[in-house]
Design a protein around this motif. Structure first.
Motif, PDB file in Angstrom:
ATOM      1  N   MET A 145       3.233  -1.364   4.068  1.00 19.15           N
ATOM      2  CA  MET A 145       2.805  -0.006   3.762  1.00 19.15           C
ATOM      3  C   MET A 145       4.012   0.902   3.552  1.00 19.15           C
ATOM      4  SD  MET A 145      -0.337   0.313   6.536  1.00 19.15           S
ATOM      5  CE  MET A 145      -0.726   2.023   6.116  1.00 19.15           C
ATOM      6  N   VAL A 146       3.904   1.787   2.564  1.00 18.07           N
ATOM      7  CA  VAL A 146       4.980   2.721   2.234  1.00 18.07           C
ATOM      8  C   VAL A 146       4.386   4.111   2.047  1.00 18.07           C
ATOM      9  CG1 VAL A 146       6.849   3.308   0.640  1.00 18.07           C
ATOM     10  CG2 VAL A 146       6.292   0.902   1.071  1.00 18.07           C
ATOM     11  N   GLY A 147       4.972   5.104   2.718  1.00 14.75           N
ATOM     12  CA  GLY A 147       4.565   6.488   2.553  1.00 14.75           C
ATOM     13  C   GLY A 147       5.744   7.349   2.166  1.00 14.75           C
ATOM     14  N   ILE A 203       9.379   6.666  -6.822  1.00 16.58           N
ATOM     15  CA  ILE A 203       8.571   5.460  -6.666  1.00 16.58           C
ATOM     16  C   ILE A 203       7.201   5.685  -7.306  1.00 16.58           C
ATOM     17  CG2 ILE A 203       7.461   3.942  -4.981  1.00 16.58           C
ATOM     18  CD1 ILE A 203       9.810   4.570  -3.092  1.00 16.58           C
ATOM     19  N   ALA A 204       6.867   4.860  -8.260  1.00 18.13           N
ATOM     20  CA  ALA A 204       5.648   5.048  -9.046  1.00 18.13           C
ATOM     21  C   ALA A 204       4.405   5.072  -8.160  1.00 18.13           C
ATOM     22  CB  ALA A 204       5.538   3.948 -10.103  1.00 18.13           C
ATOM     23  N   GLY A 205       4.293   4.127  -7.229  1.00 16.44           N
ATOM     24  CA  GLY A 205       3.106   4.044  -6.387  1.00 16.44           C
ATOM     25  C   GLY A 205       2.882   5.287  -5.555  1.00 16.44           C
ATOM     26  N   LEU A 206       3.960   5.877  -5.043  1.00 13.66           N
ATOM     27  CA  LEU A 206       3.831   7.095  -4.245  1.00 13.66           C
ATOM     28  C   LEU A 206       3.392   8.272  -5.110  1.00 13.66           C
ATOM     29  CD1 LEU A 206       6.862   6.926  -1.773  1.00 13.66           C
ATOM     30  CD2 LEU A 206       4.457   6.437  -1.319  1.00 13.66           C
ATOM     31  N   GLN A 207       3.850   8.304  -6.351  1.00 14.22           N
ATOM     32  CA  GLN A 207       3.446   9.397  -7.239  1.00 14.22           C
ATOM     33  C   GLN A 207       1.977   9.278  -7.649  1.00 14.22           C
ATOM     34  OE1 GLN A 207       6.730  10.286 -10.255  1.00 14.22           O
ATOM     35  NE2 GLN A 207       7.626   8.582  -9.105  1.00 14.22           N
ATOM     36  N   ILE A 208       1.499   8.059  -7.790  1.00 21.43           N
ATOM     37  CA  ILE A 208       0.077   7.866  -8.077  1.00 21.43           C
ATOM     38  C   ILE A 208      -0.752   8.288  -6.870  1.00 21.43           C
ATOM     39  CG2 ILE A 208      -1.697   6.128  -8.508  1.00 21.43           C
ATOM     40  CD1 ILE A 208       0.361   4.643 -10.229  1.00 21.43           C
ATOM     41  N   ALA A 209      -0.319   7.890  -5.667  1.00 23.80           N
ATOM     42  CA  ALA A 209      -1.032   8.289  -4.448  1.00 23.80           C
ATOM     43  C   ALA A 209      -1.037   9.809  -4.303  1.00 23.80           C
ATOM     44  CB  ALA A 209      -0.391   7.636  -3.228  1.00 23.80           C
ATOM     45  N   ASP A 210       0.076  10.456  -4.604  1.00 21.43           N
ATOM     46  CA  ASP A 210       0.159  11.913  -4.539  1.00 21.43           C
ATOM     47  C   ASP A 210      -0.837  12.559  -5.507  1.00 21.43           C
ATOM     48  OD1 ASP A 210       1.945  14.543  -4.045  1.00 21.43           O
ATOM     49  OD2 ASP A 210       1.579  14.351  -6.200  1.00 21.43           O
ATOM     50  N   THR A 213      -4.928   8.924   1.192  1.00 19.74           N
ATOM     51  CA  THR A 213      -5.362   7.987   0.156  1.00 19.74           C
ATOM     52  C   THR A 213      -4.257   6.970  -0.068  1.00 19.74           C
ATOM     53  OG1 THR A 213      -6.929   9.430  -0.980  1.00 19.74           O
ATOM     54  CG2 THR A 213      -5.881   7.733  -2.306  1.00 19.74           C
ATOM     55  N   GLY A 214      -4.647   5.705  -0.097  1.00 24.58           N
ATOM     56  CA  GLY A 214      -3.696   4.631  -0.334  1.00 24.58           C
ATOM     57  C   GLY A 214      -4.102   3.804  -1.539  1.00 24.58           C
ATOM     58  N   VAL A 215      -3.112   3.440  -2.349  1.00 19.76           N
ATOM     59  CA  VAL A 215      -3.344   2.548  -3.489  1.00 19.76           C
ATOM     60  C   VAL A 215      -2.499   1.297  -3.284  1.00 19.76           C
ATOM     61  CG1 VAL A 215      -3.934   4.402  -5.080  1.00 19.76           C
ATOM     62  CG2 VAL A 215      -1.557   3.687  -4.894  1.00 19.76           C
ATOM     63  N   VAL A 216      -3.071   0.149  -3.570  1.00 23.93           N
ATOM     64  CA  VAL A 216      -2.410  -1.131  -3.334  1.00 23.93           C
ATOM     65  C   VAL A 216      -2.064  -1.786  -4.668  1.00 23.93           C
ATOM     66  CG1 VAL A 216      -2.612  -3.415  -2.282  1.00 23.93           C
ATOM     67  CG2 VAL A 216      -3.677  -1.427  -1.176  1.00 23.93           C
ATOM     68  N   VAL A 217      -0.805  -2.191  -4.782  1.00 21.27           N
ATOM     69  CA  VAL A 217      -0.332  -2.861  -5.992  1.00 21.27           C
ATOM     70  C   VAL A 217       0.534  -4.040  -5.565  1.00 21.27           C
ATOM     71  CG1 VAL A 217       0.826  -2.572  -8.221  1.00 21.27           C
ATOM     72  CG2 VAL A 217      -0.210  -0.577  -7.108  1.00 21.27           C
ATOM     73  N   LEU A 238       0.845  -1.181   0.000  1.00 23.48           N
ATOM     74  CA  LEU A 238       0.000   0.000   0.000  1.00 23.48           C
ATOM     75  C   LEU A 238       0.887   1.240   0.000  1.00 23.48           C
ATOM     76  CD1 LEU A 238      -3.213   0.718   1.973  1.00 23.48           C
ATOM     77  CD2 LEU A 238      -1.362   2.362   2.064  1.00 23.48           C
ATOM     78  N   TYR A 239       0.711   2.086  -1.013  1.00 21.89           N
ATOM     79  CA  TYR A 239       1.420   3.357  -1.133  1.00 21.89           C
ATOM     80  C   TYR A 239       0.431   4.465  -0.779  1.00 21.89           C
ATOM     81  CZ  TYR A 239       4.563   0.426  -3.897  1.00 21.89           C
ATOM     82  OH  TYR A 239       5.399  -0.584  -4.312  1.00 21.89           O
ATOM     83  N   PHE A 240       0.791   5.322   0.170  1.00 24.95           N
ATOM     84  CA  PHE A 240      -0.176   6.327   0.612  1.00 24.95           C
ATOM     85  C   PHE A 240       0.434   7.727   0.636  1.00 24.95           C
ATOM     86  CE2 PHE A 240       1.945   5.062   4.537  1.00 24.95           C
ATOM     87  CZ  PHE A 240       2.051   6.235   5.271  1.00 24.95           C
ATOM     88  N   ASP A 241      -0.457   8.717   0.512  1.00 25.05           N
ATOM     89  CA  ASP A 241      -0.050  10.123   0.600  1.00 25.05           C
ATOM     90  C   ASP A 241      -1.215  10.910   1.173  1.00 25.05           C
ATOM     91  OD1 ASP A 241       1.535  12.328   0.477  1.00 25.05           O
ATOM     92  OD2 ASP A 241       1.746  12.362  -1.706  1.00 25.05           O
ATOM     93  N   GLU A 242      -0.916  12.112   1.660  1.00 25.06           N
ATOM     94  CA  GLU A 242      -1.937  12.920   2.308  1.00 25.06           C
ATOM     95  C   GLU A 242      -2.229  14.195   1.531  1.00 25.06           C
ATOM     96  OE1 GLU A 242       1.775  14.949   3.826  1.00 25.06           O
ATOM     97  OE2 GLU A 242       1.180  12.879   3.482  1.00 25.06           O
TER      98      GLU A 242
END
Length: 266
Positions: A154-156, A206-213, A37-41, A12-16
């Motif tokens: 989880m990664v933020g 990191i792709a997942g963090l940029q999508i969460a952002d 918001t978190g997205v899981v891949v 789970l990649y999340f950002d606020e």
């Protein structure tokens, strides 16, 4: 930390959007809310296919696979993103990023808090709004892992030393001592592979963090408008949220997304 092959780990990649300052809620209307918001891949899918898709998009649109997406700069069309002022290029970017969001996310969650209402409701219990949301996001994720019979972590995004240290301590406390009927420490430890919260700098690309952002603000805006019965104006952010509503937000088979994929607090 438990080793788990990347093909079996869901991350789970999340950002606020907003900040955790409880005192600012009453003083500044623009600082009343905080949302995660978190997205899981699946990790191997993220590190391979998703990252290649993001890098190809960056190279084709901006000529640089190493450019790092930041929603504020994208929306303002500033710096490297000034190329998006070209209408056709902007449309292509929106379409291709939307396709990535629709195709590559296993599940998504958004949790938002009205800090002013939280402060007025809880005159004694004053947990950090950010830590409260982290706990709720962790609960949503662990319940999905349980339902799906998966494990993950989880990664933020790293912010500053003080903020990051406090957030990591809060996460470790939930991992070791969380109590509750639906989610407790035993369940968390069964489905999360580590008691350490990973926080990585934006420079890691990191792709997942940029999508969460990119999703954090429109997801919170959509949830807030729904909470107050307001109508969203159509724009690209609204369209991205519609994709999550259709494909990604966790949901109950009968009751839908509310309190599963999305949660409003208090």
């Amino acid at each position: 930390m438990t080793f788990l092959h990347p093909s079996k780990r869901f991350r789970l990649y999340f950002d606020e959007t907003g900040n955790g300052d409880l005192g600012a809620a009453a003083k500044t209307p623009n600082e009343r809310y905080l949302s995660l918001t978190g997205v899981v891949v699946r990790q191997d899918h993220h590190d391979g296919y998703l990252t290649r898709r993001m890098n190809l998009l960056k190279e084709n649109i901006f000529g640089d696979p190493g450019i790092i997406f930041h929603r504020r700069d994208i929306m303002r069309r500033e710096g490297d993103f000034s190329l998006l002022n070209n209408i056709e290029r902007g449309k292509e970017f929106d379409a291709r990023f939307s396709a990535i969001v629709a195709e590559c996310i296993a599940v998504a969650f958004t949790v938002s808090i009205d800090k002013l209402a939280h402060k007025e409701k809880y005159t004694v219990w004053r947990v950090s709004p950010y830590h409260y949301l982290l706990e709720c996001l962790l609960e949503r994720f662990v319940l999905w892992l349980k339902k799906s019979k998966y494990q993950g972590d989880m990664v933020g995004e790293a912010r500053n030393a003080t903020h990051d240290a406090r957030l990591k301590r809060a996460f470790q406390h939930y991992y070791n001592h969380k109590t509750g009927q639906l989610v407790n420490a035993t369940l968390i430890q069964k489905h999360l592979t580590s008691n350490k919260l990973r926080l990585e700098p934006k420079t890691k690309n990191i792709a997942g963090l940029q999508i969460a952002d990119s999703l954090a603000h429109p997801c919170h805006r959509s949830l807030k408008f729904e909470q107050f019965g307001e109508t969203l104006q159509p724009d690209h952010g609204t369209y991205l949220v519609s994709l999550l509503n259709q494909y990604s937000y966790d949901r109950h088979p009968k009751n839908g997304i509310k309190n599963y994929g999305t949660k409003w607090l208090p």
